[in-house]
Every structure is written in C-alpha cells, then in structure tokens.
Design an enzyme around this catalytic site. Structure first.
Site, mmCIF file in Angstrom:
data_model
loop_
_atom_site.group_PDB
_atom_site.id
_atom_site.type_symbol
_atom_site.label_atom_id
_atom_site.label_comp_id
_atom_site.label_asym_id
_atom_site.label_seq_id
_atom_site.Cartn_x
_atom_site.Cartn_y
_atom_site.Cartn_z
ATOM 1 N N ASN A 280 0.811 -1.375 0.183
ATOM 2 C CA ASN A 280 -0.065 -0.132 0.171
ATOM 3 C C ASN A 280 0.635 1.496 0.146
ATOM 4 O O ASN A 280 0.485 2.194 0.129
ATOM 5 C CB ASN A 280 -1.041 -0.173 1.152
ATOM 6 C CG ASN A 280 -2.099 -0.999 1.044
ATOM 7 O OD1 ASN A 280 -2.602 -1.180 -0.066
ATOM 8 N ND2 ASN A 280 -2.706 -1.700 1.917
ATOM 9 N N GLY B 40 -20.426 8.438 -3.084
ATOM 10 C CA GLY B 40 -20.767 7.996 -1.523
ATOM 11 C C GLY B 40 -20.475 9.164 -0.467
ATOM 12 O O GLY B 40 -21.532 9.506 0.218
ATOM 13 N N SER B 41 -19.303 9.546 -0.486
ATOM 14 C CA SER B 41 -19.080 10.721 0.629
ATOM 15 C C SER B 41 -19.251 11.896 0.098
ATOM 16 O O SER B 41 -19.169 12.258 -1.189
ATOM 17 C CB SER B 41 -17.630 10.520 1.168
ATOM 18 O OG SER B 41 -16.837 10.507 0.008
ATOM 19 N N ASP C 248 -13.393 6.609 8.165
ATOM 20 C CA ASP C 248 -12.492 5.984 7.148
ATOM 21 C C ASP C 248 -13.529 4.849 6.643
ATOM 22 O O ASP C 248 -14.070 4.006 7.476
ATOM 23 C CB ASP C 248 -11.308 5.311 7.862
ATOM 24 C CG ASP C 248 -10.584 4.293 6.834
ATOM 25 O OD1 ASP C 248 -9.503 5.110 6.166
ATOM 26 O OD2 ASP C 248 -10.660 3.157 6.964
ATOM 27 N N ARG D 178 1.387 11.349 3.601
ATOM 28 C CA ARG D 178 0.235 10.528 4.060
ATOM 29 C C ARG D 178 0.538 9.012 4.676
ATOM 30 O O ARG D 178 1.285 8.297 4.086
ATOM 31 C CB ARG D 178 -0.470 10.255 2.732
ATOM 32 C CG ARG D 178 -1.852 9.752 3.066
ATOM 33 C CD ARG D 178 -2.721 9.729 2.054
ATOM 34 N NE ARG D 178 -3.828 8.727 2.009
ATOM 35 C CZ ARG D 178 -4.914 8.757 2.809
ATOM 36 N NH1 ARG D 178 -5.045 9.709 3.545
ATOM 37 N NH2 ARG D 178 -5.658 7.723 2.850
ATOM 38 N N CYS E 158 -11.645 1.932 -7.622
ATOM 39 C CA CYS E 158 -10.843 3.203 -7.618
ATOM 40 C C CYS E 158 -9.477 3.092 -8.426
ATOM 41 O O CYS E 158 -8.136 3.598 -7.690
ATOM 42 C CB CYS E 158 -10.461 3.357 -6.265
ATOM 43 S SG CYS E 158 -11.178 4.841 -5.383
ATOM 44 N N GLU F 261 -13.291 4.944 -11.319
ATOM 45 C CA GLU F 261 -12.406 6.156 -11.242
ATOM 46 C C GLU F 261 -11.671 6.188 -12.808
ATOM 47 O O GLU F 261 -10.941 5.069 -13.168
ATOM 48 C CB GLU F 261 -11.476 6.048 -10.278
ATOM 49 C CG GLU F 261 -10.361 7.038 -10.034
ATOM 50 C CD GLU F 261 -9.472 7.006 -9.095
ATOM 51 O OE1 GLU F 261 -8.322 7.944 -9.093
ATOM 52 O OE2 GLU F 261 -9.487 6.258 -8.327
ATOM 53 N N HIS G 198 -9.841 14.561 -7.485
ATOM 54 C CA HIS G 198 -8.508 14.817 -6.775
ATOM 55 C C HIS G 198 -8.162 16.225 -6.821
ATOM 56 O O HIS G 198 -7.162 16.493 -6.569
ATOM 57 C CB HIS G 198 -7.638 13.721 -7.151
ATOM 58 C CG HIS G 198 -8.273 12.401 -6.829
ATOM 59 N ND1 HIS G 198 -8.842 11.770 -7.848
ATOM 60 C CD2 HIS G 198 -8.065 11.691 -5.733
ATOM 61 C CE1 HIS G 198 -9.229 10.311 -7.061
ATOM 62 N NE2 HIS G 198 -8.667 10.408 -6.075
ATOM 63 N N CYS H 47 -14.807 9.424 -7.986
ATOM 64 C CA CYS H 47 -14.601 9.197 -6.536
ATOM 65 C C CYS H 47 -15.424 9.805 -5.652
ATOM 66 O O CYS H 47 -16.125 10.762 -5.886
ATOM 67 C CB CYS H 47 -13.167 9.162 -6.174
ATOM 68 S SG CYS H 47 -12.383 7.502 -5.963
#
Length: 766
Positions: free
Chosen positions: A116, A439-440, A496, A522, A650, A672, A702, A734
């Site tokens: 990741n 969604g968010s 999250d 990050r 994504c 995405e 973004h 996104c």
C-alpha cells in the site's frame, strides 16, 4: 552469526516527519527545521539498531518523500517542466517533482509492487541527461559514521530503477527503457567511488524486480549492469536484496552467477518456495545468504522456533559464517513501535511485533544460531504463539462452519443482469443517463469535531445522532436541489471506509499509533484482523433508513466490500487470506440483507482495492481473482431482482482484469476514470461485451478544478461512442470527502446540466 535489517520506517514513532513536512510545505517552518527533525530521526533509528546488536545496519533508507524519487534526484533525471538548471537538487525541485507546484503538475505516483506504499515514477527518454545530482547516500553514510555507526548504504538497483520507470511524455510508448543502462551506470560508479572513499565496506542494491516475470532480455540487463560495475565494486561486499515474492528459478540462476556480488537477500515469508530452490539448485560457495525470515509486512510476532528451524536448514547448505538473519523486506511496510500502544488489549498485544520489536527478533534469532539463545525471550515467544493458537477470541465455530459451507457453490444471483436491470427500472423509474455520486460528501472541520467529541464521550449519543442527522438532511437537500437521480447520505458518521466497518465487526483490533506510510507525508492506520470475523449488529441500517425517510428518490446504502477491507488491513497469518475474505463477505452479506429488508433499493458495495491484491506473478492471478470475485458475489447473491447492486472501483488500469469485473455480476459499476479516459474506453472499443450499468467518472475529484458543462458533456459523448445509452450512468470518479462544498456544488451542477443536455440531444435525435 550476523543480523541485518532491509530498511526501517521513516515517519517516526509519532509521525514526527509527517508533521515536519506538512509544516514546511505550509510555509510555517524552515528547511533547517525540517532537516533537524530528519537528522534526529535518523540518529535515533541507527542508535536503536546498534543497541539491539544488529551488525548490518542500513543507511539511505530514510527519505523525505520516496526512495525512487531519491534515485531520480541522484541521477539528475529531472523532467524538463521543473526548469532545473543543474547543481545539487534541493527541496524546491525535489518536492515539485513529488507534489507539483503552482505552475506544473507532479510526476505520476503508482503502487510499489503489491504493497500500500506508492512511489514516484521516473519519466525517461532517449534525450534524458544523467548527472550525479544528489549526494544523499554518501552524506547519510558519513552522518551515521560520525555517530559511531558503520552502516550498509542502500541504493535502488540500476536495473529495477529502469524497469520501474515509464517513457516521458512525447516519447514513444515502445521506448526501450533498459537502453539507458549504459547512461546511468557512470553515475552509480561515482556514488560507489565516494562511498568507498568514505569507508563503506558493504553496499546494498535493492533489485526487487527480480521477483517478477522477467524475459531473457530483462534478465540479461542484470548480468550486463553488474559486470559493468564489477571494477567499481572491487573491494566492497555487495548485497543484492530482493523481496515481496519467490525468486523464479531463471532469475535465481542469473543472480547467483554475478561475479561482482557477494551476498543475496531473499524474502522467505512471501517467498515460501525460495527455500526449496536454494536446496535444489544449490548455493554458490563462499557467498552470503541474507535470510528474510522476519515478516516486514505484517504486525505479528515472529514464530521464533519455526524461523530457527528454517535458518538451521539453510545453515547446513550455506555454512555457519555465511548465513545472515534478516527481515523479509523493509520494515517501512509495518507500524513503528508497539511501546506506543497503551490502550491495546494485553493478550492481543502479546501476539504483535512492530518494526522496533522486529529488530529485536532478528537479533535474537542471530544470537540463537550462534549458540547464545535467550531462553527467557524464546519461552515468552512460545507462550504468546500458543496463546494465539488456543485463544477463544480467535475462533468462532459458527463462523468457521458458515465459511466452510460456502465451498462448492459460486453464489450467483438467479436471474441474469439484463433481466434484473429491467425489473429495477420498473421499480426505480430512472431517466436515461441517471446521475449519482460515489458516496461521501465533504467532511467539514465541524463534522470531524462532532465525531471526535462523541468518541471521547464529551457529547451524548442523542447530541451526536442529532448532529449527524442534520448533516444528512443537508446533503439530501443539496442533492435534491441539484436534481441528482440516485442519492447518497454523504457518510458523515464515517472517518474511514475500512475502519468504520472494522470497529463494528468482531475479530478486529485497532491501534492508536500503528501508522504506515502510504505516500509522501500521508500515512494510513490499518486495522488488525486477529480472529474469525462476524457482524454482531447492523452497522449502517440506522443511518440509511433515516436518509431514505428524508426523500422520495432512491437512497443508496453504502458498504465497503470484503476484498477492500482485507487488502487495507493487517491480516491474520494463521489461515489463508481467502478464508478470512469469505468470513468478511458473510458479515457484509448480512448487512446487505438487512438494508434490503429496511427498504433500501440500491446498495453500493465498494471494492476500491480489488486490483491491489493482485499477486506479482501472472501464474497466481487466476486463483486470486477467482476467490476475490467470489467473495463479492457472496455479499449480494441473496437479494431480490429489484434490488440494484452497485460497486465502485478506484483505479484506472484494469483492462487486464475486465473479465473478472464482469464476473462480479454487479448491476452497476462506477469507476475512477477521468485521468485515463482512453485507457478504459479502449477496452469496450476492442469489443468486450458489457451488459450491466456502468459509470466511468466524468470528472476528477482529486483536483480542486471545476469542470465546465461542455467538458463533461464531451466526456459523456465519448463514452456513448462505445457504450449503449441504456447502460451509461453519469457520476464523479470518486467520493467527495476531501473536497470543499464551494468546489462540489458547482461541479455537480455542471455534471447534472451535462447529463440533461445529452438527454435532450438523444431525445431529439429520435
């Protein structure tokens, strides 16, 4: 018996580097302030390893942003757009490449193998000029030496550097990046000469691409590179380090035949077959084997007895004085120090080891091999391993049975997708080109404060519910005013997309400081899956029903899919990953059924990280995709035809797995796409038959940029050239969580206007 660490986390135990970087970027502190934090962190890491008794301590594994970007700086391979004029590369150019600046965009960032972590992709071409432009490796070696620590300088190897690069803009896609080998090796020779002059006796080249599927031409580049470097390297011990998978037999043959190389590092955790290869193919006499037996990618305490057995079997082949105990890869992929976890359950804590503890484990194994076994330390480890195996909190018989019963069925919905879409359309009555969001919605400072205060018990449950209800009402009202067709509740209750579910599932634990670098400053804090997973109570139904009661339009239920929860967590290592994934799928299935029973007609199950789990070697792809896609189907195989199942992905590059995506059998997939339009549409242009609903993102969330109606309409028209009108959805690419309302409202306004514009055009064309 010697010990070695491949690399160490850079952020610091309390994310000191993160805060120093962000303060510097915001203009709140000076370059000197940032350098001081970095110098202190490096010194404490070297001291910690020296105190632990590690013999081969790495230097130059620290980075202000990324080790591949550091190599680009070392080689002076700065793309022209950054207007660098030569000389030592400073923060200004370095961070512009990493993050962009007011006038030019950043370099591309992509995932580091299957971790990741993300690296900055070098942009190279036939005209790239290379020159020694960052003396970081030598400076850090000298810095450690001045502190009395003799280190092993670490460089990204020349062949892996080129294989991980991409042709710069304007350069033919077919450009042979390996043709630049003879251009970069002179810089490597200069670095090696300086390291030798400074007193280095060992050097480590990270060549992780050796574990990939390489062709003979690519393998020949390793032979060519290290033959060319042979005279420069004479007098030095040279370690080539590999990690993340087994080394293939052909690569092993190439690697072990390199004359200039003294030592080879192998990942014996992910590379479970490498041990057999060393036994069957033999090991060159007089060379060192750095055995990666302590897992650098997870948070579990090592099974020291099992590792010792592995090491003893290697010792018989390699020889006592040529075996070095190491980590499977850099420890930057795990959390920093367990000492900072004061609130973690003590039994679970006894099963864990973060980076600082893994350093101690490596040394304990080396000492045990040398006949100086710390009996008390080993006994405590054996007890912890036994407690983990027998703990009732790990095993849930009911879950085990339910997961075992999944075998033998492929869990498909009874009706095919086109018949389902007809049934759904009769019920939902959506216009052509329906609009929705992912969604968010933006998370304001006020909203974060409410969540924080509720967690700290500073406000009551009633106050919390009332605040979240108000936020949902605001988000619903905005969407109705914008005339969006399928609504979302905005996810104000979630911090999250994985942690929110993990906190409500059994079998999960959470850390306070278990941060891992994702990119730059990050960091992510993955949950720990320590036991069988089940869902004690409904997780999202309360909020989704509340949101649906506020509108007559369809409201999407929002869930994170099992594969994404798995790939973004530290996963238990005492059973295969797919078994854990099936357990999570069963928990999500219960939630899907409860949402449906609660009157939610559209349910989105996000699989943002499905592709991330793809193994590094093609031979292993089919098995992974089979269980990953199966896990998704398990979550929704029991719903009615009239319930519409969405999923969201994504990443842009999934042309190679399009058939697996179709096989997920979702009713609608949103993707995405806005940064890589052509890549995605080319799949459909090449004749892939796709009958489900699809929503390739029409604008990039973004970026703060607000796209015009014309621009979005143009995108929709491009999509309609390859996709049927009746399956296309219109949506951003996104979630909108990180944006501001001042950006979101105008962008969504233009998106809806664009959809209406095309609807009118389509109607008049009839």
């Amino acid at each position: 018996m010697a010990s070695h660490i491949v690399g160490y986390p850079r952020m610091g135990p309390k994310r000191e580097l993160k805060f120093a970087l962000e303060s510097f970027w915001d203009g709140k502190s000076s370059a000197e302030d940032l350098e001081k934090v970095a110098t202190d962190l490096r010194a404490s890491i070297w001291k910690q390893m020296a105190d632990a008794g590690i013999k081969y301590i790495p230097s130059n594994t620290f980075s202000y942003y990324d080790q591949v970007l550091d190599t680009t700086a070392m080689l002076g391979a700065v793309p022209e757009r950054y207007s660098w004029t030569g000389g030592e590369i400073g923060f200004s150019t370095y961070f512009s490449m990493a993050r962009g600046n007011a006038t030019v965009p950043a370099m591309e960032m992509t995932k580091w193998f299957d971790t990741n972590y993300h690296f900055i992709v070098p942009e190279l071409g036939p005209n790239t000029k290379f020159s020694y432009s960052s003396h970081k490796a030598v400076n850090e070696y000298k810095e450690a030496k001045a502190l009395g620590v003799d280190t092993v300088p670490v460089l990204v190897g020349p062949v892996s550097y080129l294989l991980l690069s991409k042709p710069a803009k304007g350069v033919e896609k077919s450009f042979a990046l390996l043709s630049l080998l003879s251009s970069i090796l002179p810089v490597y020779k200069e670095v090696i000469a300086e390291l030798k002059a400074a007193g280095a006796t060992w050097i480590q080249f990270d060549e992780p691409t050796l574990v990939l599927d390489l062709d003979s031409h690519q393998l020949a580049a390793f032979s060519a590179a290290y033959t060319e470097l042979e005279s420069a390297l004479s007098g030095l011990n040279v370690l080539i380090e590999t990690y993340f998978a087994d080394i293939p037999a052909e690569s092993y043959k190439t690697l072990t035949s390199l004359n200039s190389v003294t030592a080879y590092g192998f990942d014996l955790i992910r590379g479970s077959k490498t041990l057999d290869l060393v036994k069957s193919a033999g090991f060159p006499s007089g060379k060192y084997l750095f055995a990666g037996v302590v897992d650098g990618r997870n948070i579990w305490a090592d099974d020291l007895a099992a590792s010792l057995t592995t090491l003893e079997s290697l010792e018989a082949i390699v020889g006592k004085d040529k075996l070095v105990v190491s980590t499977s890869c850099s420890l930057m992929h795990t959390a920093v120090d367990l000492v900072n976890e004061t609130k973690l359950d003590s039994e679970i804590k006894s099963w864990l080891a973060f980076a600082a503890q893994k350093v101690v484990e490596v040394n304990a194994l080396a000492k045990a091999l040398a006949g100086q076994k710390d009996e008390a330390y080993f006994a405590a480890n054996t007890a912890a391993q036994a407690s983990r195996r027998s703990s009732p909190r790990v095993t849930n018989e009911e879950v085990q049975k339910a997961a075992a019963a999944l075998r033998g069925s492929d869990h498909r919905r009874a009706t095919n997708v086109s018949a389902r879409l007809d049934a759904q359309q009769k019920k939902l009555n959506l216009p052509v080109l329906p609009t929705t969001t992912i969604g968010s919605f933006p998370q304001t400072v006020e909203l974060r404060r409410v969540r924080r205060e509720y967690k700290a018990k500073k406000i009551s449950e009633d106050e919390y519910v009332s605040a979240i209800k108000e936020e949902i009402s605001k988000v619903v009202k905005i969407q109705e005013e914008l005339d969006i067709d399928v609504l979302v509740h905005g996810e104000p209750e979630r911090n999250d997309m994985v942690e929110y579910f993990g906190e409500q599932l059994s079998g999960f634990a959470f850390t306070a400081n278990g941060w891992v670098q994702s990119y730059g400053s990050r960091c992510v804090k993955p949950p720990i899956i320590y036991g069988d997973v089940s869902r004690p109570n409904a997780m999202t139904v309360f909020w989704s029903k509340m949101a649906q009661s506020m509108t007559s339009r369809p409201m999407k239920g929002m869930l994170t899919g099992p594969v994404t929860i798995l790939n973004w967590s530290f996963v238990r290592n005492d059973q295969p990953r797919f078994e854990t994934c099936y357990q999570i799928a069963l928990a999500i299935k219960k939630e899907v059924e409860d949402l449906e029973a609660g009157g939610i007609q559209v349910i989105q199950i996000d699989e943002a990280a499905l592709r991330e789990g793809l193994p590094l070697r093609k031979a292993e792809h089919a098995f992974y995709l089979d269980w990953a896609v199966h896990s998704f189907r398990i979550t929704n195989c029991g719903v009615q035809d009239t319930t519409q199942i969405h999923t969201h992905m994504c990443y842009s590059n999934f042309n190679d797995i399009i058939h697996s995506i179709i096989n997920m059998d979702a009713d609608v997939i949103t993707i995405e796409n806005s940064r890589s339009d052509e890549k995605l549409l080319s799949v459909f242009r090449e004749g892939v038959k796709y009958g489900a609903g699809i929503g390739p993102g029409v604008y990039d969330i973004h970026s703060p940029r607000i796209p015009s109606t014309e621009e979005i309409a143009d995108r929709i028209n491009k999509m309609l050239a390859v996709l049927d009108t009746n399956i296309l959805w219109v949506n951003p690419d996104c979630g909108l969580k990180t944006r501001k309302y001042t950006e979101v409202k105008p962008a969504l306004t233009n998106m809806v206007l664009a959809a209406k514009l095309i609807r009118t055009q389509l109607a008049s064309a009839k």
